[in-house]
Design a protein around this motif. Structure first.
Motif, PDB file in Angstrom:
ATOM      1  N   PHE A 183       0.898  -1.081  -0.020  1.00 27.46           N
ATOM      2  CA  PHE A 183       0.035  -0.030  -0.126  1.00 27.46           C
ATOM      3  C   PHE A 183       0.915   1.364  -0.069  1.00 27.46           C
ATOM      4  O   PHE A 183       1.490   1.765   1.038  1.00 27.46           O
ATOM      5  CB  PHE A 183      -0.898  -0.142   1.264  1.00 27.46           C
ATOM      6  N   HIS A 184       1.028   2.086  -1.162  1.00 27.98           N
ATOM      7  CA  HIS A 184       2.111   2.849  -1.133  1.00 27.98           C
ATOM      8  C   HIS A 184       1.586   3.903  -2.367  1.00 27.98           C
ATOM      9  O   HIS A 184       1.110   3.324  -3.525  1.00 27.98           O
ATOM     10  CB  HIS A 184       3.505   2.449  -1.579  1.00 27.98           C
ATOM     11  N   PRO A 185       1.899   5.068  -2.327  1.00 30.25           N
ATOM     12  CA  PRO A 185       1.270   6.195  -3.253  1.00 30.25           C
ATOM     13  C   PRO A 185       1.917   6.032  -4.739  1.00 30.25           C
ATOM     14  O   PRO A 185       1.370   6.120  -5.620  1.00 30.25           O
ATOM     15  CB  PRO A 185       1.549   7.298  -2.838  1.00 30.25           C
ATOM     16  N   ASN A 186       3.426   5.354  -4.636  1.00 26.77           N
ATOM     17  CA  ASN A 186       4.243   5.434  -5.943  1.00 26.77           C
ATOM     18  C   ASN A 186       4.388   4.045  -6.366  1.00 26.77           C
ATOM     19  O   ASN A 186       5.063   3.881  -7.405  1.00 26.77           O
ATOM     20  CB  ASN A 186       5.517   5.993  -5.537  1.00 26.77           C
ATOM     21  N   ILE A 187       3.413   3.014  -5.816  1.00 24.71           N
ATOM     22  CA  ILE A 187       3.317   1.685  -6.216  1.00 24.71           C
ATOM     23  C   ILE A 187       1.977   1.258  -6.737  1.00 24.71           C
ATOM     24  O   ILE A 187       1.174   1.434  -5.914  1.00 24.71           O
ATOM     25  CB  ILE A 187       4.227   0.843  -5.354  1.00 24.71           C
ATOM     26  N   SER A 188       1.766   1.099  -8.014  1.00 21.91           N
ATOM     27  CA  SER A 188       0.316   0.861  -8.444  1.00 21.91           C
ATOM     28  C   SER A 188       0.053  -0.600  -7.829  1.00 21.91           C
ATOM     29  O   SER A 188       0.783  -1.450  -7.381  1.00 21.91           O
ATOM     30  CB  SER A 188       0.379   0.600  -9.835  1.00 21.91           C
ATOM     31  N   ARG A 189      -1.367  -0.604  -7.969  1.00 19.49           N
ATOM     32  CA  ARG A 189      -2.078  -2.229  -7.679  1.00 19.49           C
ATOM     33  C   ARG A 189      -1.572  -3.233  -8.463  1.00 19.49           C
ATOM     34  O   ARG A 189      -1.791  -4.186  -7.992  1.00 19.49           O
ATOM     35  CB  ARG A 189      -3.361  -1.741  -7.660  1.00 19.49           C
ATOM     36  N   VAL A 197       6.433   0.759 -10.309  1.00 20.18           N
ATOM     37  CA  VAL A 197       7.267   1.419  -9.481  1.00 20.18           C
ATOM     38  C   VAL A 197       7.307   2.803 -10.250  1.00 20.18           C
ATOM     39  O   VAL A 197       7.613   2.948 -11.342  1.00 20.18           O
ATOM     40  CB  VAL A 197       8.586   1.011  -9.108  1.00 20.18           C
ATOM     41  N   GLY A 198       6.647   3.856  -9.443  1.00 17.92           N
ATOM     42  CA  GLY A 198       6.754   5.275 -10.061  1.00 17.92           C
ATOM     43  C   GLY A 198       8.126   5.948  -9.807  1.00 17.92           C
ATOM     44  O   GLY A 198       8.000   6.789  -8.915  1.00 17.92           O
TER      45      GLY A 198
END
Length: 384
Positions: free
Chosen positions: A297-303, A307-308
């Protein structure tokens, strides 16, 4: 005030969809191309967006471009790349053939989606249920480990047959082949249970399956790429960064698996997050493709597990290595970048309700990245 409340309700519903164990529709096409079978991306979008060919971009323009003098960071390599970089003609031929094969698969899938299937009335009802165990076992013998696990979930009869024929040693072997960096922290009583937990912890089973099925292109043994990867692998083994491991899955080092330990003080502390890396044939001129194979659960890692991180996309540099990429991802777990997010709703939650974000991220870490510690405690996380 009312608009703020509606916005919070909308954020809550989107996050609730993200937290579900199965997704009702594809996050890319919104169900346009058909059923996604509980995965974040349907199989058709996966063929469009996530190629199984790690050298897809070799026939295209390079991602890495030399910086101007005004942007000089002091990390530029000497101007002798042409002496080390192999010619691209063979790669172009390989790319064209693989692209043609990919287009054939897409055309076949689109045709399947657009044309109605005719019902075969010659197949009597209940035929599959009446197949003798000997016939089913012959069919099961041709399945890979994920298909074998899925077949055991079809009905109680198939589950009983597979449990009688598939030994614990086989499930242990499946785990070692698919998750070589997984190290149990306690005595395992049931390897199939561990396999189930690891499989359910993966964001995308399409990616998890292709990790074992991808072909390895011919690599020149004395190439710059080979020497560079050999040096990086030696450094990773002799002096690994704290909380980071990585190992190649094939002898040409095209496919890697890595693990990152959740940083102390973060909601990911104590978790072991597994990643899959694809190293292109033109590495280090082009960056590796990195994807999480453990839900997080992380803003920069999509479902989907993407990795952003700009350093593995448009801001790649020859000075970067696999080790440095993994360190950057590890630091991203401590300090998310919320100006541009892979999951904007989660980024908004991080900025406006940090306590709730930490709570969900910590629960997800317990559920998906800490099986060995939680299973003996018998903690129920089904509602997370």
């Amino acid at each position: 005030m009312a608009s703020e409340m509606s916005k919070q309700d909308e954020n809550t519903s989107v996050i609730a969809e993200f937290l579900s164990t199965e997704y009702a529709k594809c996050m890319m096409c919104d169900g346009f191309y058909g059923c996604n079978f509980g995965q974040p991306v349907c199989s058709t979008c996966h063929l469009f967006l996530f190629s199984v060919d790690i050298n897809k971009g070799d026939g295209e323009a390079e991602v890495y471009t030399e910086k101007a003098d005004s942007d000089d960071s002091g990390n530029e390599e000497p101007g002798a790349e042409a002496d080390f970089y192999p010619k691209q003609e063979p790669v172009m031929k390989t790319y064209k053939s693989s692209f043609s094969c990919k287009m054939d698969k897409l055309a076949e899938r689109i045709q399947t989606l657009t044309l109605p299937r005719e019902r075969d009335d010659n197949v009597p009802d209940g035929l599959v249920d009446s197949l003798p165990p000997e016939v089913l076992l012959v069919v099961f013998s041709h399945l890979d480990d994920i298909s074998l696990w899925t077949a055991g979930s079809v009905c109680s009869r198939w589950k009983e047959i597979l449990e009688g024929e598939t030994t614990e040693t086989q499930w242990q072997t499946f785990i070692r082949l698919r998750w070589p960096l997984f190290q149990p922290q306690y005595k395992v009583n049931c390897w199939k249970t561990i396999y189930t937990k690891l499989l359910e912890s993966s964001p995308c089973r399409y990616c998890l399956e292709s990790m074992m099925l991808q072909s390895t292109p011919p690599i020149e043994e004395n190439s710059w790429r080979h020497r560079r990867l050999r040096s990086e692998l030696k450094t990773l083994k002799t002096d690994p960064p704290e909380g980071i491991q990585a190992t190649p899955l094939d002898r040409h080092c095209c496919h890697w698996q890595a693990s990152i330990t959740g940083p102390q003080g973060s909601p990911y502390e104590g978790g072991i997050f597994l990643l899959y890396l694809q190293i292109p044939q033109s590495y280090p001129m082009r960056p590796p493709k990195v994807r999480f194979i453990t839900k997080i659960f992380h803003p920069n890692i999509s479902r989907h597990g993407d990795v952003g991180l700009d350093s593995i996309h448009h801001n790649w540099s020859l000075a970067l290595t696999i080790s440095k990429v993994l360190i950057s991802i590890q630091s991203l777990l401590t300090d998310p970048y919320c100006a541009i997010c892979m999951e904007p709703r989660i980024g908004g939650l991080y900025q406006h309700n940090r306590a709730e974000f930490d709570r969900i991220a910590r629960l997800w870490t317990w559920k998906y990245a800490m099986h060995d510690f939680l299973m003996p405690m018998n903690i129920n996380l089904k509602g997370v």
